[in-house]
Enzyme design. Structure first.
Site, PDB file in Angstrom:
ATOM      1  N   LYS A  21      59.129  -1.641   4.459  1.00 26.78           N
ATOM      2  CA  LYS A  21      60.321  -0.504   4.964  1.00 26.78           C
ATOM      3  C   LYS A  21      61.468  -0.743   3.772  1.00 26.78           C
ATOM      4  CE  LYS A  21      61.237  -0.021   9.271  1.00 26.78           C
ATOM      5  NZ  LYS A  21      61.752  -0.310  10.529  1.00 26.78           N
ATOM      6  N   ARG A  91      66.721  -4.276  11.311  1.00 29.18           N
ATOM      7  CA  ARG A  91      65.113  -4.012  11.480  1.00 29.18           C
ATOM      8  C   ARG A  91      64.312  -4.831  10.734  1.00 29.18           C
ATOM      9  NH1 ARG A  91      65.326   1.837  13.151  1.00 29.18           N
ATOM     10  NH2 ARG A  91      67.258   2.517  12.464  1.00 29.18           N
ATOM     11  N   GLY A 100      56.500  -0.715  15.670  1.00 26.59           N
ATOM     12  CA  GLY A 100      56.831  -1.210  16.994  1.00 26.59           C
ATOM     13  C   GLY A 100      56.404  -2.440  17.393  1.00 26.59           C
ATOM     14  N   MET A 102      57.439  -5.404  16.029  1.00 23.49           N
ATOM     15  CA  MET A 102      58.470  -6.405  15.907  1.00 23.49           C
ATOM     16  C   MET A 102      59.900  -5.761  16.284  1.00 23.49           C
ATOM     17  SD  MET A 102      57.516  -8.574  12.505  1.00 23.49           S
ATOM     18  CE  MET A 102      57.084  -7.076  11.568  1.00 23.49           C
ATOM     19  N   ARG A 335      57.619   6.318   4.872  1.00 22.45           N
ATOM     20  CA  ARG A 335      56.074   5.411   4.699  1.00 22.45           C
ATOM     21  C   ARG A 335      54.901   6.430   4.747  1.00 22.45           C
ATOM     22  NH1 ARG A 335      56.608   2.602  10.540  1.00 22.45           N
ATOM     23  NH2 ARG A 335      56.516   4.400  11.877  1.00 22.45           N
ATOM     24  N   HIS A 451      55.120   6.122  21.155  1.00 27.87           N
ATOM     25  CA  HIS A 451      54.298   4.918  20.988  1.00 27.87           C
ATOM     26  C   HIS A 451      52.766   4.909  21.112  1.00 27.87           C
ATOM     27  CE1 HIS A 451      52.557   0.842  22.140  1.00 27.87           C
ATOM     28  NE2 HIS A 451      53.301   0.534  21.027  1.00 27.87           N
ATOM     29  N   SER A 767      13.929  -6.674  -0.094  1.00 29.36           N
ATOM     30  CA  SER A 767      14.880  -6.113   0.680  1.00 29.36           C
ATOM     31  C   SER A 767      15.513  -7.244   1.583  1.00 29.36           C
ATOM     32  CB  SER A 767      14.269  -5.123   1.702  1.00 29.36           C
ATOM     33  OG  SER A 767      15.477  -4.479   2.442  1.00 29.36           O
ATOM     34  N   GLY A 769      17.147  -8.941   4.162  1.00 31.89           N
ATOM     35  CA  GLY A 769      17.224  -9.124   5.685  1.00 31.89           C
ATOM     36  C   GLY A 769      18.562  -9.831   6.223  1.00 31.89           C
ATOM     37  N   CYS A 835      18.878  -4.494   4.019  1.00 37.33           N
ATOM     38  CA  CYS A 835      18.714  -3.657   4.990  1.00 37.33           C
ATOM     39  C   CYS A 835      19.301  -4.514   6.310  1.00 37.33           C
ATOM     40  CB  CYS A 835      17.121  -3.254   5.151  1.00 37.33           C
ATOM     41  SG  CYS A 835      16.258  -4.807   5.434  1.00 37.33           S
ATOM     42  N   TYR A 855      20.434  -0.534  -3.748  1.00 40.80           N
ATOM     43  CA  TYR A 855      20.618   0.472  -2.451  1.00 40.80           C
ATOM     44  C   TYR A 855      21.127  -0.392  -1.394  1.00 40.80           C
ATOM     45  CZ  TYR A 855      16.222  -0.730  -0.518  1.00 40.80           C
ATOM     46  OH  TYR A 855      15.123  -1.492  -0.018  1.00 40.80           O
TER      47      TYR A 855
HETATM   48  C1  PEP Z   1      17.142  -8.502   9.239  1.00 40.39           C
HETATM   49  O1  PEP Z   1      16.663  -9.463   9.506  1.00 40.39           O
HETATM   50  O2  PEP Z   1      18.212  -8.482   8.552  1.00 40.39           O
HETATM   51  C2  PEP Z   1      16.525  -7.382   9.587  1.00 40.39           C
HETATM   52  C3  PEP Z   1      17.016  -6.238   9.043  1.00 40.39           C
HETATM   53  O3  PEP Z   1      15.330  -7.501  10.446  1.00 40.39           O
HETATM   54  P1  PEP Z   1      15.558  -7.506  11.954  1.00 40.39           P
HETATM   55  O4  PEP Z   1      17.155  -7.139  12.163  1.00 40.39           O
HETATM   56  O5  PEP Z   1      14.867  -6.627  12.573  1.00 40.39           O
HETATM   57  O6  PEP Z   1      15.262  -8.943  12.174  1.00 40.39           O
END
Ligand code: PEP
Ligand code: MG
Length: 889
Positions: A21, A91, A100, A102, A335, A451, A767, A769, A835, A855
């Site tokens: 502010k 203020r 709102g 404080m 703001r 609010h 990948s 996990g 993943c 990815y």
């Molecule tokens: C993981 O372990 O990150 C994964 C994607 O496998 P799951 O969650 O199916 O164990």
């Protein structure tokens, strides 16, 4: 170190020091807008206050009084002066806006003397005494801890004794009399007379604002919005202007664009002859800003000009507070306006079209986490709307829940897993936990900037305000709407986009994405480097993922296919088989089902890459619960009925005991199943390749990516890879179709990450996990940790965030980094993705960008979030590079 800054000394880049502010007031002052004069006490003074056991240091006091002297010189008025008194507002102003949360004190400087001066200067004693009583009430509440409620009660009693219905009937003499009662009230509650020395009032108020940094609602708000607790707040001291000096005065709040829809039209409300808190607290329902042009045409024109000036200066939609004092416009605050996700997207895209922002700036500006609100459900168009009542559409979205009237109860029921809608006459910052807990909020009073409206919009929660047709009776916990009475815990549905309230449950539909939304995501796609895939296990989810822009499937969990109702008996007979031929028979029956699943998914993905993971969970997950089975078997034994069924159950029980594990999470699952029962993986691989062959014969190119879970040693992957390759060769022999396919592995136990160079020799891709990798790195079982201690860890700061939601960079992240580095060291073109659920979390996505992953893969509904977050990560990584180059040059 300097603790106090005049508005002329600051600018908008000084937020960290003088708060949001203060920085904006300084900026507006310096670009020549009509801002009442003032100064700011810095956030460093707040930190200094806490270091000094909550006392104001001499330096802070000295600088404050010196700045006050300057202010008196600039305005020609004196705080506490009997001739031409100065009145100021105090203020809070944190670095990040905390609306709102404080405390604020207005009209400071009023006492028995200055009120007389005000009465004669304005020639309006009624106004002067009203201001004085407001000051006593507010100061006592905020600074002295005497709640407003006590004063309101006295006011009500007084009005009743006079037979008045409302405040405007109070005369100057009435206010004067009430002021005596108010003072008495303060004396009784605090044991001290009301402080009449304005300098004392000033210091006490500054302390109160600093104290309010740590009040409950501010602390909850910071937690919710992940604002650090150690920033402190600044305090802004500004000469008062009065919107309640008559019908040529007023006050209001306006957004330069519609904060619900993003439409480029001035949007807001104002009240004639009122002070700011009347609008914000929602006590009187204000008028739409557009009608101001009929009441004060010149001021309105000037205000419009100020709005466009501020918007183009800040290159963003502004939320502006203003006051008109006797026909003169003052800007009290600006703001960047809080907005719904829908508005956020539209404004960003429109501003590119208007030439204000570049595409990259637009992409960078929208909060990816907000996007998922756009993917929420709304009421089905086919539903014949018969609303019980209609209020103001304060925040869009539809929600169903049971009626509750109290924030504590909303919070409690939410924790018990219930869906509630919080209904209040109006909300105050003390209701914050109830608003968080509720599916939606409805208030009977207040406008679009009250609010409830502001807070709900910020949270992306549906909200209806000013629903005056709803008569709330807090005592018997009912609401009356026309001739209907609804009670506590009755089910209702609300549509925050139209302001309608419906009885019961109503049909909802999934959202469609607006043109602006698609546009923004297309721009994001042009910028991002990371691919975005989805975790999808069936054709419907796969199609949804494609609709949301997924470029492939990063994880298809085949066990979900095994769990479908009609398959469970076949899966069980596979598990219960006593001989290899019995098992093979069951697998033969499963194969066409799996093949059909894969064909469906491949078709939905139309040639995009699909990573299919072979069976992962321990087999007992497909069998009934051990305890339930024990009870059933015992019952059958006792009654002696149905011996055939008893035998079946006993067999199942034996198998269950055999499969029972001490710690299934670390037990016989993942590739360990494939190692002991290769026929299962063999069947799955064959189903994948048969599906691919069938589609190739239909002219569709499919390149399956087969993924082996939970590998900890390269030899596991070597053996399982062989199983997959054999199956592929068999299908090729049988069908004559030659495939392109890859075999890769999940990296989800620490040993896999630490020996990634060896594993890479057998893997075409990795990948990560990170769900399991987080479990195994911390040694937490997720279900046990989240149920028992993780929340406590986050609340008390042991952990900054839940590591199952936001990737733990220091531990799990180090393993990911090691895995990528070792893997690519051994095989430079090794493809690597993620993943685990972190693949849909913006901060974890930024980490993936930094590590050079190819990815991220997340649930279909997170795909748009991931596309935007990946683009922002690329922009930020790029700008980091650019700035480090600039430094090294
Ligand atoms: C993981 O372990 O990150 C994964 C994607 O496998 P799951 O969650 O199916 O164990
Ligand atoms: Mg896993």
């Amino acid at each position: 170190m300097t603790f106090v800054y005049a508005f002329e000394e600051g600018n908008r880049h000084m937020k960290k020091l003088i708060g949001g502010k203060g920085a904006n007031l300084a900026e507006m002052t310096n670009i020549g807008l009509p801002v009442p004069e003032g100064f700011t006490i810095s956030t460093e003074a707040c930190l200094d206050y806490y270091t000094n056991s909550q006392t104001l240091s001499d330096q802070v006091k000295q600088e404050t009084f010196a700045a006050l002297k300057d202010l008196e010189k600039k305005t020609g008025k004196t705080l506490g002066g009997a001739a031409d008194p100065l009145f100021v507002s105090i203020r809070s102003g944190a670095v990040a806006s905390m609306p709102g949360m404080m405390d604020t004190v207005l009209n400071l400087g009023m006492n028995d003397e200055t009120v007389e001066a005000m009465a004669s200067l304005t020639d309006n004693p009624r106004f002067a005494y009203d201001s004085y009583r407001r000051f006593i009430q507010m100061f006592s509440d905020v600074v002295l801890g005497v709640e407003t409620y006590f004063f309101e009660r006295e006011l009500e009693k007084y009005r009743e004794s006079k037979g008045y219905d409302s405040d405007p009937e109070m005369t100057a003499a009435d206010w004067q009399e009430l002021i005596q009662t108010y003072k008495q009230l303060v004396d009784t509650h605090t044991g001290r007379p009301f402080p009449v020395d304005p300098h004392e009032q000033l210091l006490l108020s500054i302390k109160a604002v600093f104290d309010s940094w740590n009040n409950d609602r501010a602390t909850i708000y910071r937690k919710l919005h992940q604002i650090p607790h150690n920033l402190g707040t600044a305090v802004n001291i500004q000469s008062m202007v009065f919107g309640n000096m008559g019908d040529d005065s007023g006050t209001g709040v306006a957004f330069t664009r519609n904060p619900s829809t993003g439409e480029a039209l001035l949007y807001g409300e104002y009240l004639v002859n009122a002070q700011g808190e009347d609008v914000v607290a929602g006590i009187r329902t204000p008028q739409p800003i557009s009608t101001m042009k009929d009441v004060m045409p010149e001021v309105f024109e000037e205000f419009q000009a100020v709005c466009s000036r501020l918007e183009s200066h800040y290159e963003d939609m502004q939320d502006i507070e203003f006051t008109v004092e006797r026909g003169k416009l003052y800007v009290l605050q600006t703001r960047n306006g809080k907005r719904t996700s829908q508005a956020s997207v539209k404004i960003a895209v429109d501003m590119v079209e208007e030439g204000v922002l570049t595409k990259e700036q637009a992409v960078d500006r929208v909060d990816p986490d907000q996007l998922h609100q756009l993917l929420h459900r709304r009421i089905d168009d086919g539903y014949e709307r018969q609303a019980l009542v209609k209020g103001l559409p304060a925040s869009p979205g539809a929600a169903t829940g049971r009626i509750v009237f109290d924030a504590d109860e909303a919070d409690r029921r939410y924790k018990d897993g219930e869906h509630v809608i919080l209904i209040r006459p109006e909300t105050t910052p003390d209701d914050i936990h109830g608003i968080i807990a509720a599916e939606a909020v409805v208030t009977s009073r207040g406008g679009m900037t009250s609010h409830a409206a502001v807070v709900a919009r910020g949270m992306g929660k549906a909200c209806i305000c000013g629903c005056e047709g709803m008569k709330i009776n807090l005592q018997d916990k009912t609401i009356r709407v026309q001739d209907k009475t609804l009670s506590h815990l009755d089910l209702i549905t609300i549509d925050g986009a139209t302001g309608e309230v419906f009885e019961g449950d109503v049909p909802m539909v999934e959202p469609e994405l607006s043109g602006e939304f698609q546009q923004l995501l297309n721009w994001a796609d042009d910028v991002r480097r990371l691919g975005v895939r989805a975790n999808a296990d069936n054709p419907v989810d796969a199609a949804k993922a494609v609709e949301f822009g997924a470029e492939g499937i990063g994880l298809c969990r085949t066990e979900h296919m095994f769990m479908e109702q009609e398959r469970v008996p076949v899966v069980r007979s596979m598990i219960l088989a006593e001989t290899v031929s019995e098992r093979e028979e069951a697998l033969r029956r499963l194969l066409p089902m799996q093949q059909e699943d894969f064909e469906g998914i491949f078709k939905a993905m139309a040639g995009r890459p699909v990573t299919i993971r072979l069976l992962d969970p321990p087999l007992h997950e497909f069998l009934p619960d051990l305890e339930e089975l024990l009870v059933e078997t015992t019952k059958l034994q006792v009654t002696g009925e149905n011996s055939e069924l008893l035998q079946q159950k006993q067999r199942l029980l034996r198998k269950l005991r055999e499969l029972n594990e001490f710690n299934p999470m670390l037990g016989h699952r993942g590739c360990r199943l494939g190692m002991t029962n290769p026929e299962i993986y063999d069947m799955q691989a064959e189903a994948i390749f048969r599906a691919a062959a069938a589609l190739e014969q239909d002219g569709m190119k499919v390149e399956p990516e087969v993924m082996i879970p939970l590998v900890g040693h390269v030899n596991e992957l070597r053996d399982m890879r062989q199983v997959v390759e054999d199956a592929a060769a068999r299908v090729t022999d049988d069908t004559g179709v030659h495939f392109t396919y890859t075999v890769g592995t999940m990296i989800e136990v620490p040993r896999a990450a630490l020996t990634a160079d060896q594993i890479a020799a057998e893997a075409d891709f990795f990948s990560f996990g990170t769900n399991d990798l987080t479990q195994t790195t911390f040694g937490y079982s997720r279900d046990d940790a989240e149920g028992k201690f993780l929340q406590r860890y986050v609340d008390n700061g042991t952990l900054e965030t839940n590591p199952f939601v936001v990737l733990d960079r220091d531990g799990v992240g180090k393993l990911v980094r090691e895995g990528v580095t070792l893997g690519r060291g051994a095989k430079p073109d090794l493809k690597a993705g993620i993943c685990g659920e972190h693949g849909g979390d913006p901060s974890s996505i930024a980490f993936c960008e930094e590590q050079g992953l190819d990815y991220v893969s997340c649930s279909p509904f997170r795909v748009p979030v991931a596309r935007l977050a990946a683009a922002q990560a690329a922009i930020r990584a790029g700008s980091k590079q650019a700035s480090s180059e600039a430094v090294s040059n």
